[in-house]
Design a protein around this motif. Sequence first.
Motif, PDB file in Angstrom:
ATOM      1  N   VAL A  44       0.853  -1.183   0.000  1.00  0.00           N
ATOM      2  CA  VAL A  44       0.000   0.000   0.000  1.00  0.00           C
ATOM      3  C   VAL A  44       0.892   1.237   0.000  1.00  0.00           C
ATOM      4  CG1 VAL A  44      -1.765   1.314   1.243  1.00  0.00           C
ATOM      5  CG2 VAL A  44      -1.893  -1.185   1.141  1.00  0.00           C
ATOM      6  N   TYR A  45       0.827   1.975  -1.058  1.00  0.00           N
ATOM      7  CA  TYR A  45       1.667   3.172  -1.233  1.00  0.00           C
ATOM      8  C   TYR A  45       1.283   4.280  -0.261  1.00  0.00           C
ATOM      9  CZ  TYR A  45       3.390   7.453  -3.481  1.00  0.00           C
ATOM     10  OH  TYR A  45       3.983   8.664  -3.727  1.00  0.00           O
ATOM     11  N   ARG A  46      -0.020   4.440  -0.036  1.00  0.00           N
ATOM     12  CA  ARG A  46      -0.487   5.557   0.786  1.00  0.00           C
ATOM     13  C   ARG A  46      -1.953   5.328   1.145  1.00  0.00           C
ATOM     14  NH1 ARG A  46       1.588  10.818   1.218  1.00  0.00           N
ATOM     15  NH2 ARG A  46       0.099  12.408   1.916  1.00  0.00           N
ATOM     16  N   GLN A  47      -2.378   5.919   2.262  1.00  0.00           N
ATOM     17  CA  GLN A  47      -3.789   5.992   2.613  1.00  0.00           C
ATOM     18  C   GLN A  47      -4.162   7.458   2.725  1.00  0.00           C
ATOM     19  OE1 GLN A  47      -5.452   3.077   5.384  1.00  0.00           O
ATOM     20  NE2 GLN A  47      -3.383   2.314   5.771  1.00  0.00           N
ATOM     21  N   CYS A  48      -5.319   7.825   2.205  1.00  0.00           N
ATOM     22  CA  CYS A  48      -5.696   9.236   2.199  1.00  0.00           C
ATOM     23  C   CYS A  48      -7.212   9.372   2.280  1.00  0.00           C
ATOM     24  CB  CYS A  48      -5.157   9.930   0.945  1.00  0.00           C
ATOM     25  SG  CYS A  48      -5.798   9.267  -0.604  1.00  0.00           S
ATOM     26  N   ASP A  49      -7.661  10.601   2.374  1.00  0.00           N
ATOM     27  CA  ASP A  49      -9.097  10.866   2.367  1.00  0.00           C
ATOM     28  C   ASP A  49      -9.656  10.794   0.950  1.00  0.00           C
ATOM     29  OD1 ASP A  49      -9.141  11.409   5.142  1.00  0.00           O
ATOM     30  OD2 ASP A  49      -8.570  13.496   4.801  1.00  0.00           O
ATOM     31  N   ALA A  71      -8.906  18.146   3.288  1.00  0.00           N
ATOM     32  CA  ALA A  71      -8.777  16.711   3.033  1.00  0.00           C
ATOM     33  C   ALA A  71      -7.324  16.349   2.730  1.00  0.00           C
ATOM     34  CB  ALA A  71      -9.673  16.300   1.872  1.00  0.00           C
ATOM     35  N   ASP A  72      -6.952  15.145   3.133  1.00  0.00           N
ATOM     36  CA  ASP A  72      -5.662  14.564   2.741  1.00  0.00           C
ATOM     37  C   ASP A  72      -5.858  13.991   1.339  1.00  0.00           C
ATOM     38  OD1 ASP A  72      -3.289  13.236   2.407  1.00  0.00           O
ATOM     39  OD2 ASP A  72      -3.592  11.812   4.054  1.00  0.00           O
ATOM     40  N   VAL A 194     -15.993   1.780  -4.126  1.00  0.00           N
ATOM     41  CA  VAL A 194     -14.603   2.033  -4.511  1.00  0.00           C
ATOM     42  C   VAL A 194     -13.888   2.674  -3.332  1.00  0.00           C
ATOM     43  CG1 VAL A 194     -13.090   3.229  -6.120  1.00  0.00           C
ATOM     44  CG2 VAL A 194     -15.285   2.332  -6.915  1.00  0.00           C
ATOM     45  N   ARG A 195     -12.781   2.083  -2.920  1.00  0.00           N
ATOM     46  CA  ARG A 195     -12.019   2.572  -1.777  1.00  0.00           C
ATOM     47  C   ARG A 195     -10.532   2.729  -2.101  1.00  0.00           C
ATOM     48  NH1 ARG A 195     -16.305   4.547  -0.009  1.00  0.00           N
ATOM     49  NH2 ARG A 195     -17.705   3.262   1.278  1.00  0.00           N
ATOM     50  N   GLY A 196     -10.255   3.112  -3.335  1.00  0.00           N
ATOM     51  CA  GLY A 196      -8.876   3.318  -3.728  1.00  0.00           C
ATOM     52  C   GLY A 196      -8.626   2.765  -5.117  1.00  0.00           C
ATOM     53  N   ALA A 197      -7.347   2.604  -5.437  1.00  0.00           N
ATOM     54  CA  ALA A 197      -7.001   2.109  -6.773  1.00  0.00           C
ATOM     55  C   ALA A 197      -5.674   1.366  -6.730  1.00  0.00           C
ATOM     56  CB  ALA A 197      -6.909   3.274  -7.764  1.00  0.00           C
ATOM     57  N   ILE A 198      -5.540   0.436  -7.654  1.00  0.00           N
ATOM     58  CA  ILE A 198      -4.256  -0.235  -7.912  1.00  0.00           C
ATOM     59  C   ILE A 198      -3.599   0.510  -9.066  1.00  0.00           C
ATOM     60  CG2 ILE A 198      -3.172  -2.369  -8.707  1.00  0.00           C
ATOM     61  CD1 ILE A 198      -5.576  -3.849  -7.449  1.00  0.00           C
ATOM     62  N   PHE A 199      -2.320   0.814  -8.916  1.00  0.00           N
ATOM     63  CA  PHE A 199      -1.641   1.545  -9.983  1.00  0.00           C
ATOM     64  C   PHE A 199      -0.283   0.933 -10.278  1.00  0.00           C
ATOM     65  CE2 PHE A 199      -0.188   3.602  -6.113  1.00  0.00           C
ATOM     66  CZ  PHE A 199       1.146   3.939  -6.361  1.00  0.00           C
ATOM     67  N   GLU A 200       0.192   1.205 -11.485  1.00  0.00           N
ATOM     68  CA  GLU A 200       1.485   0.721 -11.952  1.00  0.00           C
ATOM     69  C   GLU A 200       2.449   1.889 -12.129  1.00  0.00           C
ATOM     70  OE1 GLU A 200       2.412  -2.387 -12.527  1.00  0.00           O
ATOM     71  OE2 GLU A 200       0.587  -3.571 -12.845  1.00  0.00           O
ATOM     72  N   ARG A 211     -10.804   7.089   1.170  1.00  0.00           N
ATOM     73  CA  ARG A 211     -12.214   7.071   1.567  1.00  0.00           C
ATOM     74  C   ARG A 211     -13.122   7.347   0.371  1.00  0.00           C
ATOM     75  NH1 ARG A 211     -12.196  10.433   7.348  1.00  0.00           N
ATOM     76  NH2 ARG A 211     -10.715   9.059   8.425  1.00  0.00           N
ATOM     77  N   VAL A 212     -12.687   8.268  -0.485  1.00  0.00           N
ATOM     78  CA  VAL A 212     -13.453   8.625  -1.677  1.00  0.00           C
ATOM     79  C   VAL A 212     -12.489   8.728  -2.855  1.00  0.00           C
ATOM     80  CG1 VAL A 212     -14.989  10.324  -2.757  1.00  0.00           C
ATOM     81  CG2 VAL A 212     -15.125   9.922  -0.288  1.00  0.00           C
ATOM     82  N   VAL A 213     -12.919   8.256  -4.021  1.00  0.00           N
ATOM     83  CA  VAL A 213     -12.107   8.310  -5.229  1.00  0.00           C
ATOM     84  C   VAL A 213     -12.789   9.214  -6.250  1.00  0.00           C
ATOM     85  CG1 VAL A 213     -11.179   6.987  -7.179  1.00  0.00           C
ATOM     86  CG2 VAL A 213     -11.099   6.039  -4.858  1.00  0.00           C
TER      87      VAL A 213
END
Length: 487
Positions: A44-49, A71-72, A194-200, A211-213
């Motif tokens: 997990v790269y980061r957690q944010c709002d 918001a973060d 949706v609670r985030g994303a997977i990224f490359e 929390r929100v995307v």
Amino acid sequence: MANYKPGARTDERILASDIFEGERTRVKRAQAGLWHEAARDLPVYRQCDVLVVGGGPSGTAAAVAAARLGADVALLERYNHLGGLSTGGLVIWIDRMTDWEGRHVIRGFAEEVLERLPADAVAGPARNEWGSRDQSRAAHWSQRTAAYHGIVTWSPTVDPERLKLASQELVLEAKAHLVYHCWAAAPLLEGGAVRGAIFESKAGRQALRARVVVDATGDGDLFARAGAAFESDIEKDDIHHCMNTAWLFGGVDMNRWIEFKAGRPQEFSAFMARGREQLRYFERPFVSWRNDIALFMGPRQSGFSALDPDDQTEVEIRSHRLMAEHLDYYRAHAPGFENAHLLLSAPQLGVRHSRRLVGLKKVTRAQWPTAMVFDDEIGVTPAVSPKFPNISIPYGALVPEKLDGLLACGRHMSCDPNSHGFLREIPQCWITGQAAGVAAALAARDGIEPRAVNAGELQVQLVRQGVHLRLAGAGARDEHFKEEAAQ
């Protein structure tokens, strides 16, 4: 051979343009089987709002708006710059931000970012000319993409490098966490939300929880992969479904070109006819922010999918070849282009349309003549013609019909094909992005889903950020809006 078809010019089309229906030259690839991808744990790269995916006009505005509410915020962008098509796509003609009476209705982030640009990075009419119907001024600015239907508008051309920098600095000043060179590959889904994303990235595959995307990809990549409903029908006579790579020529004299185009119409018509005959796919130049730089926003090619890499590749190959062919033709035949040279082809493909969200509400062609104001209005856009009143944009057009945890802003918002023709433009993307950012911050703060955000509070916060809105609704909510907005 291309089947040439002139684009129809009506009072619902601002820029006349040709649409070219191209036959594919690349062989459709065969199905090569399947490969099983094993499950694995991701760091997990980061957690944010609030996670904003895509740093185009709407994503940049969303990130700044959300961060300013405390918001973060994390902003993921696949290129090395912000601004999307307004910078990397060389769509440096910024469409109308004034209505047909000269009122400045697209404001907020849009106004702020343009005011950040140095004077020599913006070309357009002075404020005292906005809305002018003086024939000589309208004639002057009509040759410079800033007057239509005999009315001068605020629709400048800008230096894309300055816009990149201004966009970036606004994001960083707001304390949002900016990450370049990252491509979101899939949404993180928890309980259907949706609670985030997977990224490359060069660091490999990672996850980012939020929390929100805010899906600001332009193509609805996240909401589509999360299972939200979308539409993809098109208005075939509008350029909004075409693709191309824009480019710039340097070493030109656009004032001489305009004198030729406006002052010698028969010669200009012959010039254009010969160009179409020789090149088949042919485009005329537009002004830029400098007299010595010409902008080509075409030729616009239809029949290709913005979601198919083979189609995208073919459009890129054809556009780059056309850039060189146009240079040869213009050098030989166009006044002001004798010393022209290749300056820049856009780093980003000019995609206008792929998917449109099915939202709680929708902007439609039937709405245009009505002057209706949505009770959850989050922005006002100028109508496409003086015969229509200004058009209200509802918050519900950013909220998926069923999917939670996500908002969609920019060109893939909920609308019909006709309305998409102007809602995909840069200023409208700034509008919907700013609204999505504010709403996402409110939802994250209160621990609620975006669909539950109170429209009155959303509107108050947007007005505080400089957005132009009309009052809608009645009773206590309306009085609350007036009182809060005045503070």
